[in-house]
Design an enzyme around this catalytic site. Structure first.
Site, PDB file in Angstrom:
ATOM      1  CB  CYS A 123      -0.975   0.132   1.643  1.00 15.12           C
ATOM      2  SG  CYS A 123      -1.575   1.359   1.608  1.00 15.12           S
ATOM      3  CB  SER A 161      -2.280   8.530   3.519  1.00 14.60           C
ATOM      4  OG  SER A 161      -2.068   9.323   2.024  1.00 14.60           O
TER       5      SER A 161
END
Lengths: 223, 223
Positions: A10, A65
């Site tokens: 990821c 994120s």
């Protein structure tokens, strides 16, 4: 202690991990495959995406994120990664967005789908035309990194920033999946070699995604 | 004076314009159709996307809607839109990302492609199956807004934030393109009515994209 929900390839989790590494923040890894669409994971993050980071003692759940990186930037002084004047900070954030949208959309995402998702989920073979297109895009985007590094020590200016960590995160996933050829990209290669040898990057490079082997040069500081 | 490169149905430019409106910052509009891929625009923004905002006197060029919003948040004290404790700010940024990625990817982007790009660029007709899917997704995402507003006055908490502006930006573009039905979404409808009547929202709602008419209720505060 922080718990980070992620899977080894990821890129967005890698960006967060590189930031946590620079800042010296400890965390445990929790393996999460978003493509399995676990109900419990959707309860945690309605967007169903990694990374999610949880601090159980403080009952704190952070996701996305970008939001996670801004949170640690605001709360941990050590190793500032969105630093400088307001225009400098805008330049850092612009490049992070460029990595997370342009590089991801044109390079990382198609490579992940063709070489990871198809193998693990659909049990089908990658589409050679899409792979070729992703690798062509990678060259075009590496040209842009070369151009930036012609004028600057790091991507956004004179100091290491979240822009470098974000670019390295995407680049490393694309490299794991065999999509990166540094031939003709000497500036980008030198810059990436410098990042690869940082202590926070080493553990990421030693991890493997089951059933998918990276090329031999992948974790070498010299490549 | 700031110059904002945008087109009327760009949700990311609308987000920036709503923020500038709340903060009382003046700007001139410059029309830019990113699908024309003008060389001069790519020189300005290598990502080729709106919005880009330019202050010629200061030789300042900012791009990516997230970086632009953070810049004005850092430099203009009035009407803070990423406010509160670090966890509050993370929640605002998470919801902005949810709008810009999930809502955009599932609702705004397919509606824009089918009802705007196909009409203006490809001169082809929209795919009814894709439109139906986008409207179904809109209901699902409005359910999520209803759920948030069951517990909160505004999307991210007790005060108006960039999360509300971002959601309203995407919702308004999707509504212009006939993709939104508020039936069964009373909380979201009430919240959106409140936003529509804000002074910064009025000019946006009065603009039209050439060749594409919005439904009759689109710019009505009561709908």
């Amino acid at each position: 202690m922080w718990q980070l929900f992620q899977f080894p390839l990821c890129p967005f989790s890698r960006k967060v991990r590189l930031l946590l590494g620079e800042k010296g923040i400890g965390y445990d890894l929790v393996r999460e495959n978003p493509w399995e669409r676990r109900d419990e994971f959707f309860d945690l993050n309605p967007a169903g995406q990694t990374p999610v980071i949880v601090e159980t003692e403080k009952a704190l759940v952070l996701m996305d994120s970008g939001a996670i990186c801004e949170y640690f930037e605001e709360t941990v002084e050590k190793a500032p990664m969105i630093n400088g004047t307001a225009p400098n900070r805008a330049e850092i954030r612009r490049l992070v967005a460029w990595c997370d949208q342009q590089f991801y959309g044109d390079v990382t995402a198609p490579l992940m789908f063709e070489r990871m998702t198809k193998r693990l989920v659909h049990r089908s073979t990658p589409d050679a035309r899409i792979l070729r297109e992703a690798m062509k895009n990678a060259h075009r985007h590496l040209d842009y990194l070369d151009y930036l590094l012609d004028h600057r020590t790091w991507l956004a200016g004179a100091t290491l920033s979240l822009a470098d960590l974000s670019a390295a995160a995407h680049l490393s996933v694309a490299d794991y999946l065999g999509g990166i050829d540094f031939k003709g990209h000497e500036q980008a290669r030198r810059w990436y070699a410098g990042l690869k040898s940082r202590p926070g990057f080493r553990p990421l490079l030693s991890e493997r995604m089951e059933g998918i082997q990276p090329p031999a040069h992948y974790d070498k500081p010299d490549f």
